[in-house]
Write a protein that holds these residues in place. Structure first.
Motif, PDB file in Angstrom:
ATOM      1  N   LEU A  56     -61.114  53.263  -9.641  1.00 21.35           N
ATOM      2  CA  LEU A  56     -60.599  53.869  -8.412  1.00 21.35           C
ATOM      3  C   LEU A  56     -59.171  53.410  -8.129  1.00 21.35           C
ATOM      4  CD1 LEU A  56     -61.218  55.634  -5.976  1.00 21.35           C
ATOM      5  CD2 LEU A  56     -62.091  53.616  -4.828  1.00 21.35           C
ATOM      6  N   LYS A  57     -58.915  52.137  -8.322  1.00 17.47           N
ATOM      7  CA  LYS A  57     -57.579  51.587  -8.071  1.00 17.47           C
ATOM      8  C   LYS A  57     -56.552  52.181  -9.035  1.00 17.47           C
ATOM      9  CE  LYS A  57     -55.464  47.102  -7.214  1.00 17.47           C
ATOM     10  NZ  LYS A  57     -55.707  45.655  -7.221  1.00 17.47           N
ATOM     11  N   GLN A  58     -56.924  52.312 -10.317  1.00 21.71           N
ATOM     12  CA  GLN A  58     -56.015  52.889 -11.300  1.00 21.71           C
ATOM     13  C   GLN A  58     -55.729  54.356 -10.994  1.00 21.71           C
ATOM     14  OE1 GLN A  58     -58.229  52.110 -14.851  1.00 21.71           O
ATOM     15  NE2 GLN A  58     -57.061  50.270 -15.343  1.00 21.71           N
ATOM     16  N   GLN A  59     -56.767  55.095 -10.572  1.00 25.60           N
ATOM     17  CA  GLN A  59     -56.578  56.512 -10.261  1.00 25.60           C
ATOM     18  C   GLN A  59     -55.628  56.689  -9.077  1.00 25.60           C
ATOM     19  OE1 GLN A  59     -57.647  59.112 -11.963  1.00 25.60           O
ATOM     20  NE2 GLN A  59     -56.940  60.686 -10.563  1.00 25.60           N
ATOM     21  N   ARG A  60     -55.757  55.839  -8.074  1.00 25.55           N
ATOM     22  CA  ARG A  60     -54.850  55.914  -6.924  1.00 25.55           C
ATOM     23  C   ARG A  60     -53.410  55.656  -7.355  1.00 25.55           C
ATOM     24  NH1 ARG A  60     -58.392  52.317  -3.326  1.00 25.55           N
ATOM     25  NH2 ARG A  60     -59.878  53.764  -2.455  1.00 25.55           N
ATOM     26  N   LEU A  61     -53.208  54.628  -8.198  1.00 32.13           N
ATOM     27  CA  LEU A  61     -51.858  54.296  -8.648  1.00 32.13           C
ATOM     28  C   LEU A  61     -51.269  55.408  -9.514  1.00 32.13           C
ATOM     29  CD1 LEU A  61     -52.347  50.505  -9.471  1.00 32.13           C
ATOM     30  CD2 LEU A  61     -51.049  51.489  -7.583  1.00 32.13           C
ATOM     31  N   ILE A  62     -52.099  56.009 -10.370  1.00 31.81           N
ATOM     32  CA  ILE A  62     -51.648  57.123 -11.208  1.00 31.81           C
ATOM     33  C   ILE A  62     -51.252  58.306 -10.335  1.00 31.81           C
ATOM     34  CG2 ILE A  62     -52.516  58.927 -12.773  1.00 31.81           C
ATOM     35  CD1 ILE A  62     -51.661  56.548 -14.310  1.00 31.81           C
ATOM     36  N   THR A  63     -52.065  58.626  -9.324  1.00 33.60           N
ATOM     37  CA  THR A  63     -51.775  59.749  -8.437  1.00 33.60           C
ATOM     38  C   THR A  63     -50.465  59.540  -7.696  1.00 33.60           C
ATOM     39  OG1 THR A  63     -54.136  60.119  -8.148  1.00 33.60           O
ATOM     40  CG2 THR A  63     -52.687  61.108  -6.527  1.00 33.60           C
ATOM     41  N   ILE A  64     -50.251  58.341  -7.188  1.00 29.55           N
ATOM     42  CA  ILE A  64     -49.002  58.036  -6.476  1.00 29.55           C
ATOM     43  C   ILE A  64     -47.812  58.140  -7.422  1.00 29.55           C
ATOM     44  CG2 ILE A  64     -47.724  56.168  -5.348  1.00 29.55           C
ATOM     45  CD1 ILE A  64     -50.459  55.295  -4.154  1.00 29.55           C
ATOM     46  N   ALA A  65     -47.962  57.640  -8.658  1.00 30.90           N
ATOM     47  CA  ALA A  65     -46.871  57.689  -9.622  1.00 30.90           C
ATOM     48  C   ALA A  65     -46.535  59.129 -10.002  1.00 30.90           C
ATOM     49  CB  ALA A  65     -47.241  56.891 -10.871  1.00 30.90           C
ATOM     50  N   ILE A  66     -47.559  59.981 -10.161  1.00 30.87           N
ATOM     51  CA  ILE A  66     -47.324  61.384 -10.505  1.00 30.87           C
ATOM     52  C   ILE A  66     -46.602  62.094  -9.365  1.00 30.87           C
ATOM     53  CG2 ILE A  66     -48.489  63.593 -10.905  1.00 30.87           C
ATOM     54  CD1 ILE A  66     -50.596  62.019 -12.502  1.00 30.87           C
ATOM     55  N   LYS A  67     -47.031  61.833  -8.138  1.00 34.76           N
ATOM     56  CA  LYS A  67     -46.394  62.481  -6.986  1.00 34.76           C
ATOM     57  C   LYS A  67     -44.944  62.034  -6.828  1.00 34.76           C
ATOM     58  CE  LYS A  67     -50.623  63.383  -4.465  1.00 34.76           C
ATOM     59  NZ  LYS A  67     -51.432  63.121  -3.267  1.00 34.76           N
ATOM     60  N   GLN A  68     -44.673  60.745  -7.074  1.00 37.35           N
ATOM     61  CA  GLN A  68     -43.292  60.267  -7.005  1.00 37.35           C
ATOM     62  C   GLN A  68     -42.439  60.906  -8.086  1.00 37.35           C
ATOM     63  OE1 GLN A  68     -43.760  56.042  -7.305  1.00 37.35           O
ATOM     64  NE2 GLN A  68     -43.787  55.748  -5.088  1.00 37.35           N
ATOM     65  N   ALA A  69     -42.991  61.046  -9.291  1.00 35.06           N
ATOM     66  CA  ALA A  69     -42.248  61.660 -10.392  1.00 35.06           C
ATOM     67  C   ALA A  69     -41.975  63.135 -10.100  1.00 35.06           C
ATOM     68  CB  ALA A  69     -43.027  61.510 -11.693  1.00 35.06           C
ATOM     69  N   ARG A  70     -42.910  63.812  -9.446  1.00 35.59           N
ATOM     70  CA  ARG A  70     -42.690  65.220  -9.083  1.00 35.59           C
ATOM     71  C   ARG A  70     -41.579  65.352  -8.054  1.00 35.59           C
ATOM     72  NH1 ARG A  70     -48.926  67.134  -8.296  1.00 35.59           N
ATOM     73  NH2 ARG A  70     -49.375  67.642 -10.473  1.00 35.59           N
ATOM     74  N   ILE A  71     -41.578  64.465  -7.057  1.00 36.76           N
ATOM     75  CA  ILE A  71     -40.558  64.522  -6.002  1.00 36.76           C
ATOM     76  C   ILE A  71     -39.168  64.259  -6.584  1.00 36.76           C
ATOM     77  CG2 ILE A  71     -39.731  63.323  -3.938  1.00 36.76           C
ATOM     78  CD1 ILE A  71     -42.705  63.039  -3.143  1.00 36.76           C
ATOM     79  N   LEU A  72     -39.084  63.351  -7.544  1.00 38.09           N
ATOM     80  CA  LEU A  72     -37.797  63.032  -8.165  1.00 38.09           C
ATOM     81  C   LEU A  72     -37.441  63.983  -9.307  1.00 38.09           C
ATOM     82  CD1 LEU A  72     -38.156  59.159  -8.218  1.00 38.09           C
ATOM     83  CD2 LEU A  72     -36.683  60.532  -6.756  1.00 38.09           C
ATOM     84  N   SER A  73     -38.196  65.056  -9.461  1.00 36.15           N
ATOM     85  CA  SER A  73     -37.971  66.100 -10.475  1.00 36.15           C
ATOM     86  C   SER A  73     -38.090  65.586 -11.900  1.00 36.15           C
ATOM     87  CB  SER A  73     -36.606  66.764 -10.294  1.00 36.15           C
ATOM     88  OG  SER A  73     -36.530  67.344  -9.024  1.00 36.15           O
ATOM     89  N   LEU A  74     -38.873  64.552 -12.105  1.00 41.40           N
ATOM     90  CA  LEU A  74     -39.155  64.103 -13.461  1.00 41.40           C
ATOM     91  C   LEU A  74     -40.300  64.904 -14.062  1.00 41.40           C
ATOM     92  CD1 LEU A  74     -38.918  60.259 -12.853  1.00 41.40           C
ATOM     93  CD2 LEU A  74     -37.193  61.754 -13.840  1.00 41.40           C
ATOM     94  N   LEU A  75     -41.164  65.429 -13.192  1.00 42.53           N
ATOM     95  CA  LEU A  75     -42.290  66.274 -13.599  1.00 42.53           C
ATOM     96  C   LEU A  75     -42.265  67.552 -12.782  1.00 42.53           C
ATOM     97  CD1 LEU A  75     -45.362  63.852 -13.703  1.00 42.53           C
ATOM     98  CD2 LEU A  75     -44.354  65.034 -15.616  1.00 42.53           C
ATOM     99  N   PRO A  76     -42.714  68.663 -13.359  1.00 42.68           N
ATOM    100  CA  PRO A  76     -42.806  69.891 -12.564  1.00 42.68           C
ATOM    101  C   PRO A  76     -44.039  69.859 -11.662  1.00 42.68           C
ATOM    102  CG  PRO A  76     -43.562  70.304 -14.778  1.00 42.68           C
ATOM    103  CD  PRO A  76     -43.047  68.891 -14.758  1.00 42.68           C
ATOM    104  N   PHE A  77     -43.957  70.537 -10.530  1.00 41.81           N
ATOM    105  CA  PHE A  77     -45.128  70.643  -9.659  1.00 41.81           C
ATOM    106  C   PHE A  77     -46.168  71.541 -10.296  1.00 41.81           C
ATOM    107  CE2 PHE A  77     -42.253  68.951  -6.529  1.00 41.81           C
ATOM    108  CZ  PHE A  77     -43.066  68.203  -5.717  1.00 41.81           C
TER     109      PHE A  77
END
Length: 102
Positions: A56-77
């Motif tokens: 659960l802890k890893q999934q939360r951290l992964i989700t936050i990292a993906i959302k941050q990468a999307r906001i910074l345009s490193l990943l597409p939405f």
């Protein structure tokens, strides 16, 4: 007691333990694109914890990292390449935008 009369005992099968998808040395961060891209589907969606086999802890951290990468345009939405090509081809056939002649 016979073995045939013991219906609730499970057979002892050997199983191969799956390796965890995130090693202890891996750092979950929005800049670690090789790690983050493993947890995103082809459509660009975040995969569920059950599919990822994360805690659960890893999934939360992964989700936050993906959302941050999307906001910074490193990943597409979204990853809608096929839909984008289809709308592009229909725009060509209809003639696109028309300009007014004065």
């Amino acid at each position: 007691m016979d073995k045939s009369k013991r219906p609730f005992l499970k057979s002892k099968r050997s199983f191969r333990r799956r390796l965890p998808p995130i090693q202890s040395g891996d750092r979950i961060d929005y800049r670690n694109m090789s790690l983050i891209s493993r947890f995103i589907s082809e459509q660009g969606k975040i995969l569920s914890r059950r599919v990822n086999r994360l805690t659960l802890k890893q999934q939360r951290l992964i989700t936050i990292a993906i959302k941050q990468a999307r906001i910074l345009s490193l990943l597409p939405f979204l990853n809608n390449e096929k839909q984008f090509e289809r709308t592009e081809s229909t725009a060509r056939t209809t003639g696109g935008l028309r300009t007014r002649n004065k």
